[in-house]
Design an enzyme around this catalytic site. Sequence first.
Site, short mmCIF file in Angstrom:
data_model
loop_
_atom_site.label_atom_id
_atom_site.label_comp_id
_atom_site.label_asym_id
_atom_site.label_seq_id
_atom_site.Cartn_x
_atom_site.Cartn_y
_atom_site.Cartn_z
N ASP A 185 0.92 -1.18 0.13
CA ASP A 185 0.01 -0.04 -0.01
C ASP A 185 0.84 1.10 -0.06
O ASP A 185 1.84 1.32 0.80
CB ASP A 185 -0.92 0.07 1.37
CG ASP A 185 -1.75 1.16 1.39
OD1 ASP A 185 -2.68 1.43 0.49
OD2 ASP A 185 -1.53 2.15 2.02
N GLU A 275 -2.25 -1.44 -5.81
CA GLU A 275 -3.60 -0.92 -6.27
C GLU A 275 -3.25 -0.05 -7.55
O GLU A 275 -2.18 0.40 -7.93
CB GLU A 275 -3.86 0.25 -4.88
CG GLU A 275 -2.97 1.42 -4.78
CD GLU A 275 -3.27 2.10 -3.43
OE1 GLU A 275 -4.50 2.30 -3.36
OE2 GLU A 275 -2.23 2.34 -2.84
N ASP A 357 -3.22 1.25 6.76
CA ASP A 357 -2.17 0.98 5.61
C ASP A 357 -1.76 -0.65 5.63
O ASP A 357 -1.82 -1.25 4.43
CB ASP A 357 -1.21 1.89 5.77
CG ASP A 357 -1.25 3.32 5.43
OD1 ASP A 357 -2.50 3.57 5.28
OD2 ASP A 357 -0.57 4.18 5.87
#
Length: 371
Positions: A185, A275, A357
Amino acid sequence: METILRAHKIRLCPNNKQATYFSKACGVARFAYNWALARSKELYGQDNSYKFNEAAIRRELNAIKGAQFPWMLEVTKCAPQLAIKDDLNSAYKNFLAKRSEFPKFRKKGIHDSFSLSNDQFKVNDNHVHIPKLGEVRLAEQLRFSGKIIAATISRTADKWFIAIQVEIQKPEPTHTGKSQATGVDFGIKALATLSDGTAIQSSKASRKYENRLKRLNQELSRRKGAKKGERQSANFKKTKLGIARLYARMANLRADETHKLTTMLTQNYGLIGIEDLNVRGMLKNHNLARYIADAALSECRRQIGYKSEVSGSRVVVADRWFASSKTCSNCGAVKETLSLSERTYHCDICGFICDRDHNAALNLKNYALRA
Ligand SMILES: [Zn+2]
């Protein structure tokens, strides 16, 4: 064994004599390119059925250059040769393949460069040796070892660079199986958080820059010229220039940090879940910290992409609509809302508590494992 091409662009530290030579060689390359383009236009116009015969054009130029353009002989013969053989030739090829417009004449000061074939230079630790010119110091060592193919020397602003092309062996993928999987992340608080909970912080220097940037931005808004329609004061321009310089330094430092991070990831993990870049969020975002994090994310994505090619890691990019932050990595429940200020994920369904996170990284790892 399969091979792949890699290029490493290194800043050169030429002395005055060497810098003058570089300028001259750029001039000769540009001249040869423009001469060959003018000559082939004269012969064939912009006929798109014409196959550019680079060898014939070069022979023509070689036959007259000693008598008509003797200054061309003052630099490496590669400069004019490769400008036609490689640069103009591929410009023609791109034109014929309808990938680009008809080749244009080169202008002085725009992408000044010349190329060297591999028999015209040698690289040792901190120098590149060029015949008739001697040793030119390199700002850093060549990153790759393998067969050196060619090099291009170019100028940006007042700095010289050499991009060295190296053919390296594509290593057997070191990563197999899913045991070495991780989710990453990219955040605001830490540069990156991994699914094992490791948080990779941006460096102290980087945070110092961010604080200074914040201060400079506040200063700018107080300066005369900050309001719409107001005439920009000298101080306003001064602060603005300071911000631009700081941005450049921050970008350099960030590039360094992201290189370290992406090398570590691709070397240690066979499966990496990340992501997708939320383009819509990025465009409407005015938050500076978020902006910097997004820029770092897109650079990390790019680096992980090409480094994983070598390491054999598989990269799984989560769907743009995958709610990596809002999903509970323990039970899979998805929260309706999660504000940016909530640093800890607290699941209402299963009671799972986790750093925000870290939870997102766990979700990205699970996503990659499912993919
Ligand atoms: Zn839960």
